[in-house]
Design a protein around this motif. Structure first.
Motif, mmCIF file in Angstrom:
data_model
loop_
_atom_site.group_PDB
_atom_site.id
_atom_site.type_symbol
_atom_site.label_atom_id
_atom_site.label_comp_id
_atom_site.label_asym_id
_atom_site.label_seq_id
_atom_site.Cartn_x
_atom_site.Cartn_y
_atom_site.Cartn_z
ATOM 1 N N UNK A 123 0.878 -1.206 -0.137
ATOM 2 C CA UNK A 123 -0.026 0.085 -0.010
ATOM 3 C C UNK A 123 1.016 1.344 -0.035
ATOM 4 N N UNK A 124 2.190 0.947 0.330
ATOM 5 C CA UNK A 124 3.157 2.367 0.074
ATOM 6 C C UNK A 124 4.398 1.780 -0.577
ATOM 7 N N UNK A 125 5.061 2.889 -0.810
ATOM 8 C CA UNK A 125 6.329 2.560 -1.734
ATOM 9 C C UNK A 125 7.563 3.115 -0.379
ATOM 10 N N UNK A 126 8.190 1.894 -0.044
ATOM 11 C CA UNK A 126 8.987 2.330 1.071
ATOM 12 C C UNK A 126 10.235 3.131 0.637
ATOM 13 N N UNK A 127 10.293 3.676 -0.555
ATOM 14 C CA UNK A 127 11.454 4.448 -1.038
ATOM 15 C C UNK A 127 11.191 5.831 -0.697
ATOM 16 N N UNK A 128 9.979 6.128 -0.442
ATOM 17 C CA UNK A 128 9.491 7.660 -0.530
ATOM 18 C C UNK A 128 9.014 8.032 0.878
ATOM 19 N N UNK A 129 9.203 6.987 1.962
ATOM 20 C CA UNK A 129 8.621 7.429 3.240
ATOM 21 C C UNK A 129 9.595 7.287 4.202
ATOM 22 N N UNK A 130 9.550 7.812 5.340
ATOM 23 C CA UNK A 130 10.390 7.658 6.525
ATOM 24 C C UNK A 130 10.072 6.329 7.166
ATOM 25 N N UNK A 131 10.743 5.287 7.220
ATOM 26 C CA UNK A 131 10.580 4.306 7.954
ATOM 27 C C UNK A 131 11.407 3.761 8.819
ATOM 28 N N UNK A 132 11.196 2.918 9.983
ATOM 29 C CA UNK A 132 11.891 2.469 11.099
ATOM 30 C C UNK A 132 11.651 1.566 11.877
ATOM 31 N N UNK A 133 12.366 1.314 12.986
ATOM 32 C CA UNK A 133 12.101 0.049 14.155
ATOM 33 C C UNK A 133 12.054 0.797 15.500
ATOM 34 N N UNK B 194 8.756 0.964 28.378
ATOM 35 C CA UNK B 194 8.348 1.523 27.294
ATOM 36 C C UNK B 194 8.865 1.034 25.880
ATOM 37 N N UNK B 195 7.944 1.351 24.778
ATOM 38 C CA UNK B 195 8.590 1.258 23.626
ATOM 39 C C UNK B 195 9.683 2.397 23.481
ATOM 40 N N UNK B 196 10.727 1.867 22.841
ATOM 41 C CA UNK B 196 11.801 2.922 22.568
ATOM 42 C C UNK B 196 12.279 2.874 20.817
ATOM 43 N N UNK B 197 12.679 3.990 20.516
ATOM 44 C CA UNK B 197 13.457 4.129 19.196
ATOM 45 C C UNK B 197 14.533 3.146 18.948
ATOM 46 N N UNK B 198 14.569 2.580 17.897
ATOM 47 C CA UNK B 198 15.833 1.581 17.477
ATOM 48 C C UNK B 198 16.539 2.388 16.259
ATOM 49 N N UNK B 199 15.897 2.399 15.092
ATOM 50 C CA UNK B 199 16.670 3.084 13.877
ATOM 51 C C UNK B 199 15.548 3.685 13.005
ATOM 52 N N UNK B 200 16.187 4.399 12.090
ATOM 53 C CA UNK B 200 15.192 5.028 11.047
ATOM 54 C C UNK B 200 15.879 5.085 9.779
ATOM 55 N N UNK B 201 15.184 5.019 8.748
ATOM 56 C CA UNK B 201 15.689 5.519 7.379
ATOM 57 C C UNK B 201 14.820 6.460 6.847
ATOM 58 N N UNK B 202 15.377 7.346 6.111
ATOM 59 C CA UNK B 202 14.503 8.328 5.470
ATOM 60 C C UNK B 202 14.366 8.054 3.951
ATOM 61 N N UNK B 203 13.918 8.796 3.187
ATOM 62 C CA UNK B 203 13.567 8.742 1.923
ATOM 63 C C UNK B 203 14.993 8.936 1.010
ATOM 64 N N UNK B 204 15.959 9.876 1.640
ATOM 65 C CA UNK B 204 17.286 10.035 1.040
ATOM 66 C C UNK B 204 18.177 8.949 1.405
ATOM 67 N N UNK B 205 17.788 7.895 2.085
ATOM 68 C CA UNK B 205 18.738 6.785 2.649
ATOM 69 C C UNK B 205 19.577 7.322 3.875
ATOM 70 N N UNK B 206 19.217 8.331 4.387
ATOM 71 C CA UNK B 206 20.098 8.497 5.694
ATOM 72 C C UNK B 206 19.544 8.038 7.127
ATOM 73 N N UNK B 207 20.293 7.334 7.682
ATOM 74 C CA UNK B 207 19.947 6.704 8.734
ATOM 75 C C UNK B 207 20.396 7.112 10.029
ATOM 76 N N UNK B 208 19.581 6.903 11.018
ATOM 77 C CA UNK B 208 19.892 7.322 12.663
ATOM 78 C C UNK B 208 19.707 6.157 13.328
ATOM 79 N N UNK B 209 20.303 6.102 14.672
ATOM 80 C CA UNK B 209 20.425 5.013 15.296
ATOM 81 C C UNK B 209 20.312 5.288 16.787
ATOM 82 N N UNK B 210 19.844 4.574 17.712
ATOM 83 C CA UNK B 210 19.707 4.850 19.178
ATOM 84 C C UNK B 210 21.198 4.526 19.408
ATOM 85 N N UNK B 211 21.516 5.197 20.529
ATOM 86 C CA UNK B 211 22.822 5.004 21.049
ATOM 87 C C UNK B 211 23.350 3.634 21.256
ATOM 88 N N UNK B 212 22.382 2.751 21.934
ATOM 89 C CA UNK B 212 22.388 1.429 22.496
ATOM 90 C C UNK B 212 22.424 0.192 21.258
#
Length: 114
Positions: free
Chosen positions: A25-35, A43-61
Motif C-alpha cells: 500500500x506504500x512505496x518504502x523508498x519515499x517514506x520515513x520508515x524505522x523500528x 516503554x517502547x523505544x526508538x531503535x533505527x530510522x531510514x528516510x527517503x534519501x537513505x540517511x539513517x539514525x540509530x539509538x545509541x544503544x
C-alpha cells in the motif's frame, strides 16, 4: 497500508538476526520508515530510522551493531542485528510515517539468551 514484520526468534548472545518489514500500500523508498522495540515491562523505544534519501539514525544503544536498510524492489525494510545482547530482548515493531497517523507493523519477538 500494511506492514508485515518477521524474522524474530531465539538467539544466543553474540549472535545475529535480520528482521524484515514488508510493506503493502506504500512505496518504502519515499517514506520515513524505522523500528522501535518494547522490552517486557518497559516503554517502547526508538531503535533505527531510514528516510527517503537513505540517511539513517540509530539509538545509541544499538549504534555500531544494528543496520537499517531497504530493498526498493522488494518494498521491504530490514534491520540487521549483530553482536546481540540479552538486553536487546524485546518485541520489535516496524513503522512508516505516511500522511496521517504513524502506521505500525504487528511486531516480531527477539529473544537473546545469555
Amino acid at each position: 497500508v500494511q506492514l508485515q514484520a518477521s524474522g524474530g526468534g531465539l538467539v544466543q548472545a553474540g549472535g545475529s538476526l535480520r528482521l524484515s518489514c514488508a510493506a503493502s500500500g506504500i512505496t518504502v523508498s519515499i517514506y520515513v520508515m524505522g523500528w522501535y522495540r518494547q522490552a517486557p515491562g518497559k516503554q517502547r523505544e526508538f531503535v533505527a530510522v531510514i528516510n527517503s534519501g537513505g540517511s539513517t539514525t540509530y539509538a545509541d544503544s544499538v549504534k555500531g551493531r544494528f543496520t537499517i536498510s531497504r530493498d526498493n524492489a522488494k518494498n521491504t525494510v530490514y534491520l540487521e542485528m549483530n553482536s546481540l545482547k540479552p538486553e536487546d530482548t524485546a518485541v520489535y515493531y516496524c513503522y512508516a510515517d505516511v500522511l496521517g497517523p504513524r502506521t505500525w507493523g504487528q511486531g516480531t519477538l527477539v529473544t537473546v539468551s545469555s
